[in-house]
Design a protein around this motif. Structure first.
Motif, PDB file in Angstrom:
ATOM      1  N   VAL A  43       0.836  -1.203   0.000  1.00 34.55           N
ATOM      2  CA  VAL A  43       0.000   0.000   0.000  1.00 34.55           C
ATOM      3  C   VAL A  43       0.871   1.253   0.000  1.00 34.55           C
ATOM      4  O   VAL A  43       0.610   2.215  -0.716  1.00 34.55           O
ATOM      5  CB  VAL A  43      -0.949  -0.009   1.227  1.00 34.55           C
ATOM      6  N   ARG A  44       1.910   1.197   0.810  1.00 42.24           N
ATOM      7  CA  ARG A  44       2.774   2.387   0.878  1.00 42.24           C
ATOM      8  C   ARG A  44       3.481   2.645  -0.460  1.00 42.24           C
ATOM      9  O   ARG A  44       3.800   3.790  -0.766  1.00 42.24           O
ATOM     10  CB  ARG A  44       3.756   2.259   2.033  1.00 42.24           C
ATOM     11  N   LYS A  45       3.695   1.610  -1.234  1.00 44.18           N
ATOM     12  CA  LYS A  45       4.287   1.822  -2.560  1.00 44.18           C
ATOM     13  C   LYS A  45       3.253   2.364  -3.544  1.00 44.18           C
ATOM     14  O   LYS A  45       3.519   3.272  -4.301  1.00 44.18           O
ATOM     15  CB  LYS A  45       4.849   0.506  -3.097  1.00 44.18           C
TER      16      LYS A  45
ATOM     17  N   ASN B 232      -3.333   6.869   5.765  1.00 38.88           N
ATOM     18  CA  ASN B 232      -2.963   5.604   5.126  1.00 38.88           C
ATOM     19  C   ASN B 232      -3.992   4.517   5.456  1.00 38.88           C
ATOM     20  O   ASN B 232      -4.469   3.801   4.565  1.00 38.88           O
ATOM     21  CB  ASN B 232      -1.562   5.220   5.634  1.00 38.88           C
ATOM     22  N   ILE B 233      -4.362   4.427   6.725  1.00 39.18           N
ATOM     23  CA  ILE B 233      -5.306   3.375   7.149  1.00 39.18           C
ATOM     24  C   ILE B 233      -6.700   3.638   6.582  1.00 39.18           C
ATOM     25  O   ILE B 233      -7.412   2.727   6.178  1.00 39.18           O
ATOM     26  CB  ILE B 233      -5.345   3.284   8.702  1.00 39.18           C
ATOM     27  N   ARG B 234      -7.091   4.911   6.537  1.00 36.03           N
ATOM     28  CA  ARG B 234      -8.409   5.216   5.957  1.00 36.03           C
ATOM     29  C   ARG B 234      -8.463   4.835   4.477  1.00 36.03           C
ATOM     30  O   ARG B 234      -9.478   4.390   3.972  1.00 36.03           O
ATOM     31  CB  ARG B 234      -8.718   6.707   6.083  1.00 36.03           C
TER      32      ARG B 234
ATOM     33  N   ALA C 253      -2.959  -5.688   5.866  1.00 35.12           N
ATOM     34  CA  ALA C 253      -1.935  -5.998   6.861  1.00 35.12           C
ATOM     35  C   ALA C 253      -1.031  -4.801   7.155  1.00 35.12           C
ATOM     36  O   ALA C 253       0.184  -4.862   6.981  1.00 35.12           O
ATOM     37  CB  ALA C 253      -1.113  -7.205   6.406  1.00 35.12           C
ATOM     38  N   PRO C 254      -1.614  -3.701   7.615  1.00 35.59           N
ATOM     39  CA  PRO C 254      -0.787  -2.569   8.045  1.00 35.59           C
ATOM     40  C   PRO C 254      -0.515  -2.663   9.550  1.00 35.59           C
ATOM     41  O   PRO C 254      -1.128  -3.494  10.225  1.00 35.59           O
ATOM     42  CB  PRO C 254      -1.695  -1.373   7.762  1.00 35.59           C
ATOM     43  N   ILE C 255       0.342  -1.794  10.060  1.00 33.27           N
ATOM     44  CA  ILE C 255       0.531  -1.740  11.519  1.00 33.27           C
ATOM     45  C   ILE C 255      -0.764  -1.245  12.162  1.00 33.27           C
ATOM     46  O   ILE C 255      -1.236  -1.801  13.129  1.00 33.27           O
ATOM     47  CB  ILE C 255       1.719  -0.813  11.882  1.00 33.27           C
TER      48      ILE C 255
ATOM     49  N   GLY D  70      16.116  -4.857   9.706  1.00 33.13           N
ATOM     50  CA  GLY D  70      17.114  -3.999  10.351  1.00 33.13           C
ATOM     51  C   GLY D  70      16.556  -2.659  10.803  1.00 33.13           C
ATOM     52  O   GLY D  70      17.310  -1.732  11.129  1.00 33.13           O
ATOM     53  N   LEU D  71      15.206  -2.561  10.853  1.00 32.97           N
ATOM     54  CA  LEU D  71      14.592  -1.271  11.178  1.00 32.97           C
ATOM     55  C   LEU D  71      14.653  -0.956  12.678  1.00 32.97           C
ATOM     56  O   LEU D  71      14.792   0.199  13.067  1.00 32.97           O
ATOM     57  CB  LEU D  71      13.138  -1.248  10.705  1.00 32.97           C
ATOM     58  N   TYR D  72      14.548  -2.020  13.503  1.00 37.47           N
ATOM     59  CA  TYR D  72      14.594  -1.784  14.956  1.00 37.47           C
ATOM     60  C   TYR D  72      15.942  -1.212  15.360  1.00 37.47           C
ATOM     61  O   TYR D  72      16.027  -0.292  16.166  1.00 37.47           O
ATOM     62  CB  TYR D  72      14.273  -3.067  15.727  1.00 37.47           C
TER      63      TYR D  72
HETATM   64  S1  PPS Z   1       0.917   2.348   9.458  1.00 32.01           S
HETATM   65  O1  PPS Z   1       1.295   2.900  10.776  1.00 32.01           O
HETATM   66  O2  PPS Z   1      -0.115   1.334   9.578  1.00 32.01           O
HETATM   67  O3  PPS Z   1       0.560   3.385   8.494  1.00 32.01           O
HETATM   68  O4  PPS Z   1       2.225   1.613   8.931  1.00 32.01           O
HETATM   69  P1  PPS Z   1       2.334   0.709   7.597  1.00 32.01           P
HETATM   70  O5  PPS Z   1       1.711   1.366   6.441  1.00 32.01           O
HETATM   71  O6  PPS Z   1       1.825  -0.656   7.931  1.00 32.01           O
HETATM   72  O7  PPS Z   1       3.860   0.667   7.288  1.00 32.01           O
HETATM   73  C1  PPS Z   1       4.691  -0.018   8.093  1.00 32.01           C
HETATM   74  C2  PPS Z   1       5.920  -0.476   7.320  1.00 32.01           C
HETATM   75  O8  PPS Z   1       6.745   0.641   7.070  1.00 32.01           O
HETATM   76  C3  PPS Z   1       8.076   0.400   7.557  1.00 32.01           C
HETATM   77  N1  PPS Z   1       8.407   1.573   8.425  1.00 32.01           N
HETATM   78  C4  PPS Z   1       7.911   1.863   9.652  1.00 32.01           C
HETATM   79  N2  PPS Z   1       7.073   1.201  10.479  1.00 32.01           N
HETATM   80  C5  PPS Z   1       6.745   1.770  11.665  1.00 32.01           C
HETATM   81  N3  PPS Z   1       7.211   2.973  12.072  1.00 32.01           N
HETATM   82  C6  PPS Z   1       8.064   3.666  11.272  1.00 32.01           C
HETATM   83  N4  PPS Z   1       8.522   4.859  11.665  1.00 32.01           N
HETATM   84  C7  PPS Z   1       8.444   3.114  10.014  1.00 32.01           C
HETATM   85  N5  PPS Z   1       9.220   3.542   8.991  1.00 32.01           N
HETATM   86  C8  PPS Z   1       9.165   2.598   8.037  1.00 32.01           C
HETATM   87  C9  PPS Z   1       8.074  -0.967   8.185  1.00 32.01           C
HETATM   88  O9  PPS Z   1       8.789  -1.777   7.290  1.00 32.01           O
HETATM   89  C10 PPS Z   1       6.633  -1.434   8.201  1.00 32.01           C
HETATM   90  O10 PPS Z   1       6.424  -2.683   7.605  1.00 32.01           O
HETATM   91  P2  PPS Z   1       6.046  -4.019   8.387  1.00 32.01           P
HETATM   92  O11 PPS Z   1       5.553  -4.976   7.320  1.00 32.01           O
HETATM   93  O12 PPS Z   1       4.952  -3.694   9.388  1.00 32.01           O
HETATM   94  O13 PPS Z   1       7.289  -4.467   9.013  1.00 32.01           O
END
Ligand code: PPS
Length: 570
Positions: A435-437, A453-455, A474-476, A515-517
């Motif tokens: 979705v983000r892409k 984004n969620i809306r 499947a978003p956060i 590697g995002l954490y």
């Molecule tokens: S949200 O909050 O529902 O709009 O997030 P989402 O669209 O699901 O996007 C989450 C994916 O973006 C990456 N990412 C981040 N996630 C959380 N916080 C921050 N700041 C952030 N920056 C980039 C991350 O890879 C998420 O993917 P997933 O599949 O959840 O790991």
């Protein structure tokens, strides 16, 4: 009290400009700042302009708003229980001031009215909720609306009506207050009892409205709300077709059906007063008020917001002043041994009392079970079955929510493949990254952007669901209020199943596949959910899975079993 005084129902405000002035104002409005009215605002403005909200002449200014919130009265002392306000964004409010005119447009950009700006202010929404609805609990639909959908700034002022909002549906059933009064006059209906409803009507409703009309020696107006009702209610198209079947079964010349484009607030007692004022404006002399009138459901502790007869009691104390009589409605139940409906308080211990609740009716529709003839009319049931087929023939959304790295995407993919293997419906995956892409590439991770984004995901999923497909999201989706908005958008058009992927943050961080954490800990990525940004844990998801100890395959299988138990797949 009760009988008509001429003109029927007291003075009506008509806020529409005469034709020539309207044309001139419409031309001038091209240069005014312009506000696009939302769904609720469109309902409110229609009833302001046509006089259904008389004596109001526009959206409330601050002094009237404060007085209504605190005392249920306008500053003039006139009883008015519901704040009718124009909520806007901070950006829009910044550029307008007292004395300016603004153009108020519908979804197509048509100028419905202009507003001469009086006050512009930021309301205390918590105080408004407590004053008007007696609660700050966001389980109340109107409190939720106030905090999560309404804009932060209110603009008050007088309206100049240019043209009524357009309706393409059921035109023959839409009457303004003046039109309805005229119809009553023409028919010689001097006493009219109104029945307010937001649900389909069955035999019990017919019995009670017939009795109410007989007791009040009045004709009957079936006056259903077709604007906005309680989230999750049956859509008005279906309901109106049901009402049309039903009205043909009343004694001839006794009953009329007309639609009310009101946006309900589910405000219980205050709302009952408001409904009475509106019905008086439409020329009615009586209003039927039942148990839990305009009830908002349960609060977040599972308790009722209002007592079942609070609305009747409040209206009782004001009916004299309002000059409209209340017909309190007793619940009608079917007594099998007498083969008739009677008020519940007239049954005896020897009677076999039958009743089907709204929840039970929904269950029978969902499962395609029998709906007995004593409960409803065959054509009404057929209408309901047409738009509410059993669950295995409906579309649905599986909405995953959980931290990054919790396993959402993997389970969602596995579930998609399993559902495609079963077949029968098209399956679409709206994964966070996808979705983000494709839909939200310009958005970041602020609360505002995440909500947007969620809306968007919710909107696409609702279209898929409405058309009988399966949407897997499947978003956060870290915010509870936004998830609720998505649920409320989708539930009326099909199934909605929320899955909380509750894998703890420690496990997600340890995996750290992308590697995002590590980057979040190092401060390279800001606002990272679970580390430096909030995640609000879902309180009542349909399913919870935790991938700490189970494989994505097993998690997907569990969801499939649950979908089967809920009746979505066979
Ligand atoms: S949200 O909050 O529902 O709009 O997030 P989402 O669209 O699901 O996007 C989450 C994916 O973006 C990456 N990412 C981040 N996630 C959380 N916080 C921050 N700041 C952030 N920056 C980039 C991350 O890879 C998420 O993917 P997933 O599949 O959840 O790991």
């Amino acid at each position: 009290m009760g009988a008509f005084k001429e003109p029927h129902g007291g003075e009506l405000k008509n806020l529409y400009l005469p034709d020539e002035e309207a044309a001139a104002e419409k031309r001038a409005a091209k240069d005014y700042p312009s506000w696009d009215l939302g769904e609720r605002q469109l309902c409110d403005i229609e009833l302001l302009l046509n006089g259904a909200f008389s004596p109001l002449e526009g959206f409330l200014n601050q002094a009237d708003y404060d007085a209504v919130v605190e005392t249920m009265r306008l500053t003039s002392g006139v009883l008015w229980p519901m704040p009718i306000t124009l909520d806007v964004s901070e950006d829009f409010a910044r550029d307008i001031g007292t004395g300016d005119r603004i153009a108020l447009r519908d979804l197509e950009g048509v100028v419905i009215a202009t507003l001469e700006v009086g006050d512009v202010w930021s309301p205390d929404k918590a105080a408004e909720a407590a004053g008007v609805f007696g609660t700050r609990d966001q389980a109340h639909p109107a409190v939720h609306y106030l905090h999560n959908i309404a804009g932060p700034v209110y603009v008050g002022g007088k309206l100049r009506g240019i043209e009524p909002p357009t309706h393409y549906d059921f035109k023959h059933l839409r009457d303004g207050p003046e039109e309805l009064r005229q119809r009553f006059r023409k028919l010689g209906w001097r006493r009219v009892v109104a029945f307010q409803t937001r649900n389909p009507m069955h035999r019990a409703h017919q019995e009670l409205t017939l009795r109410a009309a007989r007791d009040a020696e009045a004709n009957l107006l079936i006056h259903p709300v077709v604007g906005m009702t309680k989230p999750g209610d049956i859509d008005h198209f279906t309901r109106v077709r049901c009402y049309e079947h039903l009205t043909s079964r009343y004694p001839e010349q006794t009953t009329m059906l007309s639609l009310l484009p009101l946006a309900m607030r589910m405000g219980g007692p205050r709302e009952a007063l408001w409904h009475a004022i509106i019905r008086k404006n439409y020329g009615c002399t009586h209003l039927i008020v039942g148990r839990d009138h305009a009830g908002p459901g349960k609060d977040s502790k599972g308790e009722d917001f209002y007592g079942p007869y609070d609305a009747q009691e409040l209206l009782k104390t004001h009916e004299q002043e309002l000059d409209i009589s209340m017909v309190p409605f007793r619940m009608m139940v079917y007594v099998e041994n007498r083969a008739q409906y009677v008020p519940v308080d007239e049954t005896t211990d020897d009677d076999t009392v039958l009743n089907i609740s709204g929840t039970e009716l929904r269950r029978r529709l969902q499962e395609g079970l029998d709906i007995p003839g004593w409960f409803s009319f065959p054509d009404v049931v057929e209408e309901l079955r047409r738009t509410h087929p059993p669950r295995d023939q409906q579309g649905f959304t599986v909405f995953f929510t959980g931290l990054s790295g919790s396993g959402k995407s993997t389970i969602a993919n596995a579930l998609m493949v399993k559902l495609m293997e079963i077949g029968g419906r098209h399956v679409s995956l709206l994964d966070g990254d996808i979705v983000r892409k494709n839909l939200s590439s310009e958005l970041g991770f602020s609360k505002e952007h995440r909500d947007l984004n969620i809306r968007r995901i919710g909107y696409v999923a609702s279209e898929i669901t409405k058309n009988g497909g399966i949407a897997i999201c499947a978003p956060i989706a870290p915010y509870a209020a936004t998830r609720r908005i998505v649920r409320e958008t989708i539930s009326p058009v099909g199934g909605f199943v929320e899955v909380h992927v509750a894998t703890p943050v420690e496990v997600c961080e340890q995996r750290d596949r992308k590697g995002l954490y590590a980057k979040a800990r190092a401060g390279i990525i800001k606002e990272f959910t679970g580390i430096s940004d909030p995640y609000e844990v879902p309180e009542t998801p349909e399913i919870v899975v935790d991938t700490t100890d189970i494989s994505p395959d097993l998690a997907a299988h569990r969801i499939l079993v649950k979908l089967e138990a809920m009746g979505f797949i066979r």
